[in-house]
Design a protein around this motif. Structure first.
Motif, PDB file in Angstrom:
ATOM      1  N   UNK A  70     -14.367 -29.494  39.917  1.00  0.00           N
ATOM      2  CA  UNK A  70     -13.820 -28.722  40.719  1.00  0.00           C
ATOM      3  C   UNK A  70     -12.741 -27.959  40.566  1.00  0.00           C
ATOM      4  N   UNK A  71     -11.860 -27.502  39.467  1.00  0.00           N
ATOM      5  CA  UNK A  71     -10.649 -27.776  40.036  1.00  0.00           C
ATOM      6  C   UNK A  71     -10.154 -26.447  38.498  1.00  0.00           C
ATOM      7  N   UNK A  72      -9.628 -25.785  38.163  1.00  0.00           N
ATOM      8  CA  UNK A  72      -8.541 -24.590  37.891  1.00  0.00           C
ATOM      9  C   UNK A  72      -8.098 -25.271  37.085  1.00  0.00           C
ATOM     10  N   UNK A  73      -8.261 -25.323  35.178  1.00  0.00           N
ATOM     11  CA  UNK A  73      -7.095 -25.947  34.927  1.00  0.00           C
ATOM     12  C   UNK A  73      -6.796 -25.163  34.023  1.00  0.00           C
ATOM     13  N   UNK A  74      -6.826 -23.394  34.426  1.00  0.00           N
ATOM     14  CA  UNK A  74      -5.775 -22.818  33.621  1.00  0.00           C
ATOM     15  C   UNK A  74      -6.997 -21.374  33.461  1.00  0.00           C
ATOM     16  N   UNK A  75      -5.979 -20.493  34.029  1.00  0.00           N
ATOM     17  CA  UNK A  75      -6.248 -19.291  35.076  1.00  0.00           C
ATOM     18  C   UNK A  75      -5.085 -17.971  34.266  1.00  0.00           C
ATOM     19  N   UNK A  76      -5.387 -17.012  32.510  1.00  0.00           N
ATOM     20  CA  UNK A  76      -4.738 -16.437  32.778  1.00  0.00           C
ATOM     21  C   UNK A  76      -4.613 -14.457  32.373  1.00  0.00           C
ATOM     22  N   UNK A  77      -3.671 -13.886  32.468  1.00  0.00           N
ATOM     23  CA  UNK A  77      -4.454 -12.402  32.427  1.00  0.00           C
ATOM     24  C   UNK A  77      -3.386 -11.905  31.584  1.00  0.00           C
ATOM     25  N   UNK A  78      -3.808 -11.067  30.386  1.00  0.00           N
ATOM     26  CA  UNK A  78      -2.690 -10.459  29.428  1.00  0.00           C
ATOM     27  C   UNK A  78      -1.953  -9.941  30.730  1.00  0.00           C
ATOM     28  N   UNK A  79      -0.776  -9.464  30.575  1.00  0.00           N
ATOM     29  CA  UNK A  79       0.499  -9.252  31.735  1.00  0.00           C
ATOM     30  C   UNK A  79       0.617  -7.710  31.573  1.00  0.00           C
ATOM     31  N   UNK A  80      -0.258  -6.928  30.383  1.00  0.00           N
ATOM     32  CA  UNK A  80      -0.542  -5.720  31.093  1.00  0.00           C
ATOM     33  C   UNK A  80      -1.307  -5.479  31.886  1.00  0.00           C
TER      34      UNK A  80
END
Length: 167
Positions: A70-80
């Motif tokens: 029940x946990x977000x371990x990673x969330x990433x977005x391309x900086x563009x």
């Protein structure tokens, strides 16, 4: 753009998004530290230990999240694509899967603000990160939906003062 399940064949693109995003947002890490973490991700195959979801544009991954239990371990977005709602879309997907926790580096105020905006609050703090480095980690938990919705309603209303009239 819809959210897709990720598989092993997506790991290379996901790692590219991770690296671009970290270099653009984790200013508390130097180049050597980022490179060292990247090596750990590949050596320990971190992406295989989470349920991965991604968003594509023109067959290129531009954002992703990794969930465990029940946990977000990673969330990433391309900086563009920062500021275009992709993180919000991924977090809403995570909520639909029952996610209610995330850890955030204390030195990443943008991430902390993002998660607070989505109803998370700090419940604990660790002096060291998971690898024992001196990067304090904030442990966040999502507020109960009913409390969160009520607080948002109150904040969005323009409250009028109450006056008591004595006769």
């Amino acid at each position: 753009m819809r959210i897709k399940n990720s598989s092993f064949e997506h790991h290379a693109q996901i790692l590219e998004v991770w690296e671009k995003s970290v270099r653009a947002s984790h200013h508390f890490l130097n180049i050597q530290q980022i490179d060292q973490i990247k090596i750990l991700i590949t050596q320990h195959d971190y992406f295989s230990h989470v349920q991965l979801f991604h968003i594509e544009l023109n067959q290129q991954i531009i954002a992703f999240t990794g969930l465990a239990y029940e946990k977000i371990e990673m969330l990433f977005v391309d900086p563009q694509y920062f500021g275009q709602g992709l993180g919000t879309k991924l977090i809403q997907h995570a909520f639909s899967l029952g996610v209610n926790a995330v850890d955030v580096n204390q030195r990443n105020p943008q991430a902390l603000s993002f998660y607070q905006k989505h109803g998370f609050q700090q419940i604990a703090r660790s002096e060291l990160d998971a690898e024992g480095r001196p990067f304090p980690i904030l442990h966040l938990k999502r507020k109960n939906d009913e409390i969160y919705n009520l607080e948002n309603q109150v904040l969005q209303q323009k409250l009028q003062p109450c006056y008591s009239i004595d006769h």
